[in-house]
Design an enzyme around this catalytic site. Sequence first.
Site, PDB file in Angstrom:
ATOM      1  N   HIS A 188      43.399  34.265  40.370  1.00 27.90           N
ATOM      2  CA  HIS A 188      42.998  32.860  40.460  1.00 27.90           C
ATOM      3  C   HIS A 188      41.508  32.741  40.801  1.00 27.90           C
ATOM      4  O   HIS A 188      40.772  31.959  40.177  1.00 27.90           O
ATOM      5  CB  HIS A 188      43.841  32.158  41.529  1.00 27.90           C
ATOM      6  CG  HIS A 188      43.432  30.759  41.808  1.00 27.90           C
ATOM      7  ND1 HIS A 188      43.980  29.670  41.161  1.00 27.90           N
ATOM      8  CD2 HIS A 188      42.510  30.242  42.667  1.00 27.90           C
ATOM      9  CE1 HIS A 188      43.426  28.557  41.612  1.00 27.90           C
ATOM     10  NE2 HIS A 188      42.526  28.880  42.527  1.00 27.90           N
ATOM     11  N   GLU A 189      41.057  33.521  41.797  1.00 30.63           N
ATOM     12  CA  GLU A 189      39.657  33.419  42.219  1.00 30.63           C
ATOM     13  C   GLU A 189      38.701  33.939  41.152  1.00 30.63           C
ATOM     14  O   GLU A 189      37.648  33.351  40.909  1.00 30.63           O
ATOM     15  CB  GLU A 189      39.465  34.181  43.536  1.00 30.63           C
ATOM     16  CG  GLU A 189      40.262  33.619  44.712  1.00 30.63           C
ATOM     17  CD  GLU A 189      39.947  32.168  45.012  1.00 30.63           C
ATOM     18  OE1 GLU A 189      38.782  31.763  44.851  1.00 30.63           O
ATOM     19  OE2 GLU A 189      40.864  31.422  45.413  1.00 30.63           O
TER      20      GLU A 189
ATOM     21  N   HIS B 232      38.096  31.395  38.425  1.00 35.75           N
ATOM     22  CA  HIS B 232      37.073  30.389  38.719  1.00 35.75           C
ATOM     23  C   HIS B 232      35.707  30.836  38.199  1.00 35.75           C
ATOM     24  O   HIS B 232      34.955  30.049  37.628  1.00 35.75           O
ATOM     25  CB  HIS B 232      36.976  30.151  40.234  1.00 35.75           C
ATOM     26  CG  HIS B 232      37.982  29.188  40.779  1.00 35.75           C
ATOM     27  ND1 HIS B 232      38.173  27.925  40.267  1.00 35.75           N
ATOM     28  CD2 HIS B 232      38.851  29.304  41.823  1.00 35.75           C
ATOM     29  CE1 HIS B 232      39.115  27.295  40.962  1.00 35.75           C
ATOM     30  NE2 HIS B 232      39.537  28.115  41.906  1.00 35.75           N
TER      31      HIS B 232
ATOM     32  N   GLU C  33      41.178  23.699  39.505  1.00 42.20           N
ATOM     33  CA  GLU C  33      42.192  24.504  40.180  1.00 42.20           C
ATOM     34  C   GLU C  33      43.356  24.827  39.237  1.00 42.20           C
ATOM     35  O   GLU C  33      43.844  25.962  39.199  1.00 42.20           O
ATOM     36  CB  GLU C  33      42.710  23.771  41.418  1.00 42.20           C
ATOM     37  CG  GLU C  33      41.715  23.701  42.559  1.00 42.20           C
ATOM     38  CD  GLU C  33      41.375  25.067  43.127  1.00 42.20           C
ATOM     39  OE1 GLU C  33      42.107  26.038  42.863  1.00 42.20           O
ATOM     40  OE2 GLU C  33      40.356  25.168  43.829  1.00 42.20           O
TER      41      GLU C  33
END
Length: 275
Positions: free
Chosen positions: A133-134, A137, A196
């Site tokens: 997920h990070e 980004h 997100e």
Amino acid sequence: MIKTKDHLQMKSIPVLLLSALLLSGCATHQSPTGRGQTLLFSSQEISLMGDSSFEQIKKQEKVSKNNKLVTYVDCVANRVTAVLPNKGLKWDVVVFESDQVNAFALPGGHIGVYTGLLKIAENEDQLATVIGHEVAHVLANHSNEQVSRAQMTGIGMQLADAALGAGGVSNKDLYMAALGLGTQVGFILPYGREQESEADIMGVELMARAGFDPRQSMQLWLNMAKVGGDQGPELLSTHPSHSHRIDDLSQMQAQVMPLYLASKDKVRNSCRISK
């Protein structure tokens, strides 16, 4: 001098004009899911910001010397980053000794994981959920998007401060906050819900391609929902609701499970913590 309402309105005109000029001159891109993005900085510039911010964090935070934990986190992060398009970029992975339930990724190839997260992410698949997920980004230019917004907001704030005689906020702090490092500077410019959700979609695909079980992504966020009461851990301070996130990940399973099944047998390095 007493500032009348008309006087203040006249002083605010340059702020509005500069904002319009910035918006008209910036580059418009599309995110990996087709969402429009405004990006003011080149990839080289945003990487330098990430490099500088990561060096600053390493000076501020306690770096873990627990070799077992470091090897474990390295293994998970390296498998996730190995499936990224830019094969030539070597990612720097650091574990920080802290009770924070948090992790981050920065442009330039940097990943930070706090030991508090490892108490919630119960296995390698759940840790891969967060790291995927990070990293997503960064991959989706969310950092550039946020720093660009900070730049536009910061210049507008500085001009408004000059016009109204108020105190300002430094660009450095705005950049740090925009890069997701709010705990270091005392405030944060949160990613939006669209960003997100985009990172969730991309992140679960990354973990599946890296041979991590995407079904564990839903369990990870269930674990997160149980931590810290209504506010939750730092990692969730600006994120969508748990139920919304889990629903989205549930809908993604049919798409990502085939990727996982195709890749899991090719994985040669298990990332379990050695005893």
